[in-house]
Design a protein around this motif. Structure first.
Motif, short mmCIF file in Angstrom:
data_model
loop_
_atom_site.label_atom_id
_atom_site.label_comp_id
_atom_site.label_asym_id
_atom_site.label_seq_id
_atom_site.Cartn_x
_atom_site.Cartn_y
_atom_site.Cartn_z
N VAL A 33 -18.31 -12.16 -7.55
CA VAL A 33 -18.02 -13.36 -8.35
C VAL A 33 -17.60 -12.93 -9.75
CG1 VAL A 33 -19.00 -15.42 -9.43
CG2 VAL A 33 -19.56 -14.89 -7.05
N GLY A 34 -18.36 -12.02 -10.34
CA GLY A 34 -18.05 -11.54 -11.69
C GLY A 34 -16.72 -10.83 -11.77
N GLU A 35 -16.42 -10.01 -10.77
CA GLU A 35 -15.14 -9.31 -10.74
C GLU A 35 -13.98 -10.30 -10.69
OE1 GLU A 35 -15.05 -6.53 -7.52
OE2 GLU A 35 -16.76 -5.40 -8.29
N GLY A 36 -14.15 -11.32 -9.85
CA GLY A 36 -13.11 -12.34 -9.74
C GLY A 36 -12.90 -13.08 -11.05
N GLN A 37 -13.99 -13.41 -11.72
CA GLN A 37 -13.89 -14.10 -13.00
C GLN A 37 -13.24 -13.21 -14.05
OE1 GLN A 37 -18.00 -15.24 -13.52
NE2 GLN A 37 -17.69 -17.19 -12.47
N ARG A 38 -13.58 -11.91 -14.01
CA ARG A 38 -12.98 -10.97 -14.97
C ARG A 38 -11.47 -10.87 -14.74
NH1 ARG A 38 -11.21 -6.23 -14.15
NH2 ARG A 38 -12.38 -5.89 -12.24
N GLU A 39 -11.07 -10.78 -13.46
CA GLU A 39 -9.64 -10.70 -13.16
C GLU A 39 -8.90 -11.96 -13.61
OE1 GLU A 39 -9.17 -9.70 -9.02
OE2 GLU A 39 -10.14 -7.75 -9.29
N GLN A 40 -9.54 -13.10 -13.44
CA GLN A 40 -8.92 -14.35 -13.91
C GLN A 40 -8.79 -14.35 -15.43
OE1 GLN A 40 -10.40 -18.07 -11.91
NE2 GLN A 40 -11.71 -16.56 -10.88
N GLY A 41 -9.80 -13.84 -16.11
CA GLY A 41 -9.75 -13.77 -17.57
C GLY A 41 -8.63 -12.86 -18.05
N GLU A 42 -8.49 -11.72 -17.40
CA GLU A 42 -7.41 -10.80 -17.76
C GLU A 42 -6.05 -11.44 -17.53
OE1 GLU A 42 -8.17 -7.31 -15.45
OE2 GLU A 42 -9.83 -6.66 -16.72
N ALA A 43 -5.92 -12.14 -16.40
CA ALA A 43 -4.65 -12.81 -16.10
C ALA A 43 -4.36 -13.89 -17.13
CB ALA A 43 -4.69 -13.40 -14.69
N LYS A 44 -5.39 -14.60 -17.54
CA LYS A 44 -5.20 -15.65 -18.55
C LYS A 44 -4.70 -15.05 -19.87
CE LYS A 44 -7.60 -19.66 -20.45
NZ LYS A 44 -8.83 -20.45 -20.42
N LEU A 45 -5.26 -13.92 -20.26
CA LEU A 45 -4.80 -13.25 -21.48
C LEU A 45 -3.35 -12.79 -21.33
CD1 LEU A 45 -7.92 -11.12 -22.44
CD2 LEU A 45 -7.01 -13.11 -23.66
N ASP A 46 -3.03 -12.23 -20.16
CA ASP A 46 -1.65 -11.79 -19.91
C ASP A 46 -0.67 -12.96 -19.98
OD1 ASP A 46 -2.45 -9.15 -19.60
OD2 ASP A 46 -2.56 -9.27 -17.42
#
Length: 70
Positions: A33-46
């Motif tokens: 769950v945390g990994e998925g949220q982190r990936e979403q956060g990185e994508a949002k920044l990108d």
């Protein structure tokens, strides 16, 4: 300007994060769950960077266009 390939890559990263988060929730795996949220956060920044780049290019075009009229 952010190219279309980069924009698609960022969107895919976001979708991958959402899928990973969902899988983690279904399986009860908080780490996933945390990994998925982190990936979403990185994508949002990108994606935000893409928007800033596009906006800067529009401003440059506008300024360049007004210089031509002088």
């Amino acid at each position: 300007m952010a190219n279309e390939g980069e924009k698609l890559e960022h969107e895919a990263e976001d979708l991958k994060g959402k899928a990973k988060e969902g899988l983690g929730k279904v399986s009860g795996d908080e780490e996933t769950v945390g990994e998925g949220q982190r990936e979403q956060g990185e994508a949002k920044l990108d994606k935000a960077g893409d928007k800033v780049s596009d906006a800067a290019d529009r401003v440059k075009g506008f300024v360049k266009g007004s210089d031509d009229k002088s």
